[in-house]
Design a protein around this motif. Structure first.
Motif, PDB file in Angstrom:
ATOM      1  N   MET A  12      88.275   0.490 -78.719  1.00 23.65           N
ATOM      2  CA  MET A  12      89.324   0.562 -79.842  1.00 23.65           C
ATOM      3  C   MET A  12      89.366  -0.479 -80.729  1.00 23.65           C
ATOM      4  O   MET A  12      89.682  -1.610 -80.366  1.00 23.65           O
ATOM      5  CB  MET A  12      90.554   0.727 -79.265  1.00 23.65           C
ATOM      6  CG  MET A  12      91.728   1.658 -80.373  1.00 23.65           C
ATOM      7  SD  MET A  12      93.156   1.774 -79.735  1.00 23.65           S
ATOM      8  CE  MET A  12      93.140   3.142 -78.496  1.00 23.65           C
ATOM      9  N   THR A  13      89.485  -0.304 -82.069  1.00 19.60           N
ATOM     10  CA  THR A  13      89.468  -1.293 -83.074  1.00 19.60           C
ATOM     11  C   THR A  13      90.778  -1.665 -83.195  1.00 19.60           C
ATOM     12  O   THR A  13      91.866  -1.053 -83.033  1.00 19.60           O
ATOM     13  CB  THR A  13      88.748  -0.812 -84.410  1.00 19.60           C
ATOM     14  OG1 THR A  13      89.324   0.123 -84.809  1.00 19.60           O
ATOM     15  CG2 THR A  13      87.557  -0.548 -84.226  1.00 19.60           C
ATOM     16  N   ALA A  14      91.173  -2.800 -83.978  1.00 21.34           N
ATOM     17  CA  ALA A  14      92.445  -3.444 -84.316  1.00 21.34           C
ATOM     18  C   ALA A  14      93.252  -2.198 -85.130  1.00 21.34           C
ATOM     19  O   ALA A  14      94.165  -1.923 -85.099  1.00 21.34           O
ATOM     20  CB  ALA A  14      92.530  -4.635 -85.115  1.00 21.34           C
ATOM     21  N   ALA A  15      92.227  -1.592 -86.139  1.00 22.84           N
ATOM     22  CA  ALA A  15      93.039  -0.621 -87.217  1.00 22.84           C
ATOM     23  C   ALA A  15      93.389   0.606 -86.599  1.00 22.84           C
ATOM     24  O   ALA A  15      94.573   1.286 -86.729  1.00 22.84           O
ATOM     25  CB  ALA A  15      92.051  -0.410 -88.374  1.00 22.84           C
ATOM     26  N   ALA A  16      92.728   1.123 -85.607  1.00 22.51           N
ATOM     27  CA  ALA A  16      92.917   2.286 -84.796  1.00 22.51           C
ATOM     28  C   ALA A  16      94.176   2.153 -83.764  1.00 22.51           C
ATOM     29  O   ALA A  16      94.947   2.875 -83.554  1.00 22.51           O
ATOM     30  CB  ALA A  16      91.804   2.695 -84.138  1.00 22.51           C
TER      31      ALA A  16
END
Length: 96
Positions: A1-5
């Motif tokens: 999972m990315t930071a934006a998500a």
């Protein structure tokens, strides 16, 4: 999972937890009503300002005194003096 998500998921969870189905919020419609009233008030006050600028100022007391003096100099009796005969009391009715 990315930071934006992760940030989107966290904000979604926070928003979902703070607003329930029982709470009423003004939303976009409330904003539009208040903004419309503000715009209408602006135009109303602008129109009022224009109308007030059209009203001529009251004549100065000097102008009234000059008109009375001119009438007396011409031999005509002035209709009223500048000293306020509008609210004068007849001499017999005075309670001095």
């Amino acid at each position: 999972m990315t930071a934006a998500a992760a940030a989107a998921l966290a904000s979604t969870v926070l928003a979902k937890g703070s607003v329930s189905d029982n709470n009423v919020t003004p939303g976009v419609l409330g904003f539009l009503v208040v903004a419309g009233m503000g715009i209408a008030l602006y135009f109303l006050l602008r129109s009022l300002s224009r109308q007030l600028k059209k009203i001529p100022p009251p004549p100065a007391d000097d102008a009234v005194d000059d008109a009375v003096d001119d009438a007396v100099d011409d031999g005509a009796a002035p209709a009223a003096s500048a000293q306020g005969t509008r609210f004068s009391v007849p001499p017999g009715d005075r309670r001095d």
